[in-house]
Design a protein around this motif. Structure first.
Motif, PDB file in Angstrom:
ATOM      1  N   ASP A   1       8.768 -39.874  15.837  1.00  9.84           N
ATOM      2  CA  ASP A   1       9.715 -39.656  14.729  1.00  9.84           C
ATOM      3  C   ASP A   1       9.100 -38.992  13.514  1.00  9.84           C
ATOM      4  O   ASP A   1       9.800 -38.649  12.571  1.00  9.84           O
ATOM      5  N   GLN A   2       7.783 -38.760  13.510  1.00  9.57           N
ATOM      6  CA  GLN A   2       7.059 -38.014  12.482  1.00  9.57           C
ATOM      7  C   GLN A   2       6.868 -38.765  11.170  1.00  9.57           C
ATOM      8  O   GLN A   2       6.252 -38.251  10.262  1.00  9.57           O
ATOM      9  N   HIS A   3       7.381 -39.966  11.032  1.00 11.02           N
ATOM     10  CA  HIS A   3       7.188 -40.707   9.796  1.00 11.02           C
ATOM     11  C   HIS A   3       5.819 -41.372   9.821  1.00 11.02           C
ATOM     12  O   HIS A   3       5.443 -42.008  10.792  1.00 11.02           O
TER      13      HIS A   3
END
Length: 192
Positions: free
Chosen positions: A163-165
């Motif tokens: 999710d890239q967070h």
């Protein structure tokens, strides 16, 4: 080496670009391959000053995670991989690097055995600067499993959510790679 360069060019031509930047990287790479057969690093760290790299991204598609290692020289969290040896096909390099750095036999069952992405990156900090032309391969991993990275290259490794967070400091193209990976895993309607 011209035959090897032609084979690499054919591999690169088959990559469908994510965006204008990847199209530019593919076009730049194809022009480079047409102009020289000096594409394999022979002398560390930067002879020739632009050379071919195979990234090998360990992915658990079911748990939506990627495995990165904290690279000792670069000081970044990176996928495994390395320089393609003279005359070596990038796919062969990806298999070799997966075994050398992760101790696994690469399983290309997530998206297939072609590179998902191509990037051109100027690398500085390790030397005075050179360009890595990187073919990004995807191999299957299991987030519930521990992977022991090569301690001569990596301080540690860990899983990160797709999710890239909360991603660590990494390759400048890694978020774009994750976007492209997610599109491949779930189709364009489910992009990040």
């Amino acid at each position: 080496m011209q035959a090897a360069t032609a084979i690499v060019a054919e591999t690169i031509r088959k990559i469908e670009p994510l965006d204008d930047l990847e199209r530019e990287h593919i076009d730049t790479t194809l022009a480079w391959l047409a102009a020289t057969d000096d594409i394999f690093r022979r002398v560390r760290p930067a002879t020739p000053p632009r050379h071919l790299v195979a990234y090998v991204v360990l992915v658990d598609p079911d748990r939506r995670a990627v495995f990165l290692g904290h690279h000792l020289n670069a000081g970044l969290w990176l996928p495994t991989g390395g320089h393609v040896e003279p005359g070596e096909h990038p796919l062969t390099a990806a298999r070799r690097e997966a075994f050398e750095e992760l101790g696994v036999h690469a399983e290309f069952s997530v998206i297939g055995d072609r590179p998902l992405m191509l990037t051109v990156t100027t690398t500085v900090g390790i030397d005075s600067g050179h360009q890595d032309v990187s073919a990004w391969y995807v191999i299957r991993g299991d987030r519930s499993r521990e992977y022991a990275l090569d301690p001569t290259e990596f301080a540690e490794g860990r899983w990160w959510d797709i999710d890239q967070h909360g991603l660590p400091e990494t390759d400048p193209h890694f978020k774009r790679f994750l976007t492209k990976l997610d599109t491949q895993l779930h189709g364009p309607d489910n992009e990040l």
